[in-house]
Design an enzyme around this catalytic site. Structure first.
Site, PDB file in Angstrom:
ATOM      1  N   GLY A  32       0.790  -1.219  -0.143  1.00 51.76           N
ATOM      2  CA  GLY A  32      -0.207  -0.116   0.045  1.00 51.76           C
ATOM      3  C   GLY A  32       0.849   1.045  -0.059  1.00 51.76           C
ATOM      4  O   GLY A  32       2.066   1.189  -0.361  1.00 51.76           O
ATOM      5  N   HIS A  38       4.084   1.243  -8.131  1.00 56.90           N
ATOM      6  CA  HIS A  38       3.116   0.321  -8.140  1.00 56.90           C
ATOM      7  C   HIS A  38       2.181   0.393  -9.328  1.00 56.90           C
ATOM      8  O   HIS A  38       1.499  -0.318  -9.826  1.00 56.90           O
ATOM      9  CB  HIS A  38       2.198   0.746  -6.922  1.00 56.90           C
ATOM     10  CG  HIS A  38       2.952   0.532  -5.467  1.00 56.90           C
ATOM     11  ND1 HIS A  38       3.285   1.576  -4.695  1.00 56.90           N
ATOM     12  CD2 HIS A  38       3.587  -0.502  -5.062  1.00 56.90           C
ATOM     13  CE1 HIS A  38       4.105   1.199  -3.700  1.00 56.90           C
ATOM     14  NE2 HIS A  38       4.129  -0.022  -3.797  1.00 56.90           N
ATOM     15  N   GLY A 149       8.357  -5.736  -8.754  1.00 49.90           N
ATOM     16  CA  GLY A 149       9.219  -4.668  -9.301  1.00 49.90           C
ATOM     17  C   GLY A 149      10.646  -5.123  -9.127  1.00 49.90           C
ATOM     18  O   GLY A 149      11.052  -5.781  -8.192  1.00 49.90           O
ATOM     19  N   LYS A 151      12.650  -3.280  -8.500  1.00 50.53           N
ATOM     20  CA  LYS A 151      13.434  -2.291  -7.303  1.00 50.53           C
ATOM     21  C   LYS A 151      13.785  -3.103  -6.269  1.00 50.53           C
ATOM     22  O   LYS A 151      14.767  -2.982  -5.560  1.00 50.53           O
ATOM     23  CB  LYS A 151      12.103  -1.424  -6.925  1.00 50.53           C
ATOM     24  CG  LYS A 151      12.450  -0.843  -5.465  1.00 50.53           C
ATOM     25  CD  LYS A 151      12.789   0.476  -5.478  1.00 50.53           C
ATOM     26  CE  LYS A 151      12.925   0.997  -4.192  1.00 50.53           C
ATOM     27  NZ  LYS A 151      12.124   0.706  -3.122  1.00 50.53           N
ATOM     28  N   ASP A 152      13.083  -4.276  -5.798  1.00 52.51           N
ATOM     29  CA  ASP A 152      13.531  -5.132  -4.572  1.00 52.51           C
ATOM     30  C   ASP A 152      13.879  -6.351  -5.725  1.00 52.51           C
ATOM     31  O   ASP A 152      13.167  -7.624  -5.628  1.00 52.51           O
ATOM     32  CB  ASP A 152      11.968  -5.367  -3.946  1.00 52.51           C
ATOM     33  CG  ASP A 152      11.430  -4.232  -3.394  1.00 52.51           C
ATOM     34  OD1 ASP A 152      11.693  -4.054  -2.082  1.00 52.51           O
ATOM     35  OD2 ASP A 152      10.542  -3.514  -3.957  1.00 52.51           O
ATOM     36  N   GLN A 155      14.142  -9.738  -3.615  1.00 50.90           N
ATOM     37  CA  GLN A 155      12.651 -10.439  -3.409  1.00 50.90           C
ATOM     38  C   GLN A 155      12.097 -10.970  -4.731  1.00 50.90           C
ATOM     39  O   GLN A 155      11.769 -11.973  -4.806  1.00 50.90           O
ATOM     40  CB  GLN A 155      11.700  -9.084  -2.959  1.00 50.90           C
ATOM     41  CG  GLN A 155      10.092  -9.353  -2.978  1.00 50.90           C
ATOM     42  CD  GLN A 155       9.421  -8.293  -2.500  1.00 50.90           C
ATOM     43  OE1 GLN A 155       9.374  -8.024  -1.201  1.00 50.90           O
ATOM     44  NE2 GLN A 155       8.684  -7.511  -3.444  1.00 50.90           N
ATOM     45  N   ARG A 190       8.614   4.403   1.298  1.00 46.81           N
ATOM     46  CA  ARG A 190       9.368   5.405   2.334  1.00 46.81           C
ATOM     47  C   ARG A 190       9.890   6.705   2.123  1.00 46.81           C
ATOM     48  O   ARG A 190      10.315   7.124   2.777  1.00 46.81           O
ATOM     49  CB  ARG A 190      10.504   4.321   2.760  1.00 46.81           C
ATOM     50  CG  ARG A 190       9.634   2.719   3.368  1.00 46.81           C
ATOM     51  CD  ARG A 190      11.007   2.214   3.851  1.00 46.81           C
ATOM     52  NE  ARG A 190      10.528   0.968   4.591  1.00 46.81           N
ATOM     53  CZ  ARG A 190      10.604  -0.117   4.370  1.00 46.81           C
ATOM     54  NH1 ARG A 190      10.801  -0.619   3.232  1.00 46.81           N
ATOM     55  NH2 ARG A 190       9.874  -1.264   5.480  1.00 46.81           N
TER      56      ARG A 190
HETATM   57  P1  AMP Z   1       6.067  -2.310  -1.454  1.00 44.13           P
HETATM   58  O1  AMP Z   1       4.527  -1.904  -1.529  1.00 44.13           O
HETATM   59  O2  AMP Z   1       7.111  -1.595  -1.573  1.00 44.13           O
HETATM   60  O3  AMP Z   1       6.223  -3.736  -0.885  1.00 44.13           O
HETATM   61  O4  AMP Z   1       6.210  -2.911  -3.174  1.00 44.13           O
HETATM   62  C1  AMP Z   1       5.082  -3.821  -4.118  1.00 44.13           C
HETATM   63  C2  AMP Z   1       5.600  -3.809  -5.482  1.00 44.13           C
HETATM   64  O5  AMP Z   1       5.879  -2.716  -6.019  1.00 44.13           O
HETATM   65  C3  AMP Z   1       6.955  -4.786  -5.138  1.00 44.13           C
HETATM   66  O6  AMP Z   1       7.037  -5.692  -6.054  1.00 44.13           O
HETATM   67  C4  AMP Z   1       7.828  -3.729  -5.446  1.00 44.13           C
HETATM   68  O7  AMP Z   1       9.004  -4.020  -6.076  1.00 44.13           O
HETATM   69  C5  AMP Z   1       7.126  -2.712  -6.470  1.00 44.13           C
HETATM   70  N1  AMP Z   1       7.704  -1.517  -6.592  1.00 44.13           N
HETATM   71  C6  AMP Z   1       7.820  -0.763  -5.404  1.00 44.13           C
HETATM   72  N2  AMP Z   1       8.616   0.459  -5.862  1.00 44.13           N
HETATM   73  C7  AMP Z   1       8.682   0.366  -7.442  1.00 44.13           C
HETATM   74  C8  AMP Z   1       9.388   1.170  -8.122  1.00 44.13           C
HETATM   75  N3  AMP Z   1       9.819   2.210  -8.006  1.00 44.13           N
HETATM   76  N4  AMP Z   1       9.495   0.649  -9.231  1.00 44.13           N
HETATM   77  C9  AMP Z   1       9.030  -0.498  -9.609  1.00 44.13           C
HETATM   78  N5  AMP Z   1       8.433  -1.382  -8.962  1.00 44.13           N
HETATM   79  C10 AMP Z   1       8.323  -0.864  -7.727  1.00 44.13           C
END
Ligand code: AMP
Length: 284
Positions: A32, A38, A149, A151-152, A155, A190
């Protein structure tokens, strides 16, 4: 219309109807406080699926005792508006009791080998929490495709390995490139924690990754020296406090000396209390 579903049963009913109508189901798991990163995953899901489910769950088991679970930003109304704007079909936002009725679970998923380095080293138990909750979410939603993503990056690697190892063959895992702010800072929920001076300093992370890419293009193959050069560059920023800066094999996530196969330059750096991560791939 985006449906907001709070229970596993309601989610299963909605997905069941969609599937009965012959729809292909896409799932975007999130915590979220949605942003453009996202939204990009959701748009990607729309391109190849007919029914898109976004899950919103701040998963307590992937946070360490001194991490930011309590203060992690939450705003379901705002998230729902973003989901509506990209025509998401359903939001699954269970509460903690729905996911962990008898905490702690007796069964967890641990992906060995990929979780000892990088963020796994500084966040013990984190990836066990991630793999377990992603397994639960994928088993609840049973999507045809799930989107994560880059980004992680660690993960994403852990999820791919889990899905392969545990024969979760019903789902295909797609990785989506990192979405950035105009100044290069990777989008993150964050980022709202950053003070104005920290926010101004944070694009240093992207600059260090760009430097790594530039040097590799110019022929640099010594990855130990390159990681050190990245640390030195980030070290010139007084507000930056390095957790790790590593160059690892893109498949195994183990540190490498020389660039011979695709590699991942990955970093975690703290600005004040805020820990940011970023990465890029390096090709020989
Ligand atoms: P989170 O809500 O931060 O756990 O992210 C949920 C999903 O969105 C994860 O698969 C993240 O890798 C992806 N995500 C978060 N930030 C980004 C970004 N800047 N670019 C691409 N994917 C992202």
């Amino acid at each position: 219309m985006v449906e907001l579903l709070r229970t596993t049963r309601d989610l299963r009913d909605a997905v069941g109807s969609a599937r009965a109508a012959g729809k292909r189901i896409g799932c975007v798991p999130t915590m979220g406080y949605l942003h453009e990163g996202h939204a990009t995953l959701m748009r990607e899901a729309h391109m190849e699926c007919d029914f898109v489910v976004v899950t919103i769950f701040v998963n307590p088991t992937q946070f360490g005792p001194n991490e930011d679970f309590e203060r992690y930003p939450r705003d379901l109304e705002r998230d729902a508006a973003i989901c509506r704007s990209v025509a998401v079909d359903a939001i699954f936002a269970p509460d903690v009791m729905e996911m962990y009725p008898e905490r702690p679970l007796l069964t967890t998923v641990r992906v060995a080998g990929l979780t000892e380095t990088l963020c796994g080293a500084s966040r013990p138990g984190h990836f066990e929490g991630v793999a377990t909750v992603v397994a639960k979410l994928l088993n609840i939603v049973r999507p045809d495709v799930a989107y994560f993503g880059q980004k992680d990056a660690q993960q994403l690697a852990v999820v791919r390995q889990m899905v392969a190892d545990l024969n979760m063959d019903f789902v295909a895992i797609r990785g989506v490139p990192i979405v950035r702010e105009p100044d290069g800072l990777a989008r993150s929920s964050r980022n709202v924690y950053l003070t104005p001076p920290e926010r101004e300093a944070a694009p240093m992370l992207y600059r260090s990754l760009q430097m790594a890419e530039t040097r590799v293009r110019a022929g640099e193959r010594n990855m130990r020296a390159l990681a050190q050069a990245m640390r030195s560059l980030i070290g010139t920023e007084p507000l930056a406090n390095i957790d790790y800066v590593e160059i690892v094999d893109a498949q195994t996530l183990q540190p490498i000396e020389r660039l011979e196969r695709p590699a991942l330059a990955a970093l975690a750096v703290k600005f004040g209390r805020t820990r940011l991560i970023d990465n890029c791939t390096l090709e020989p």
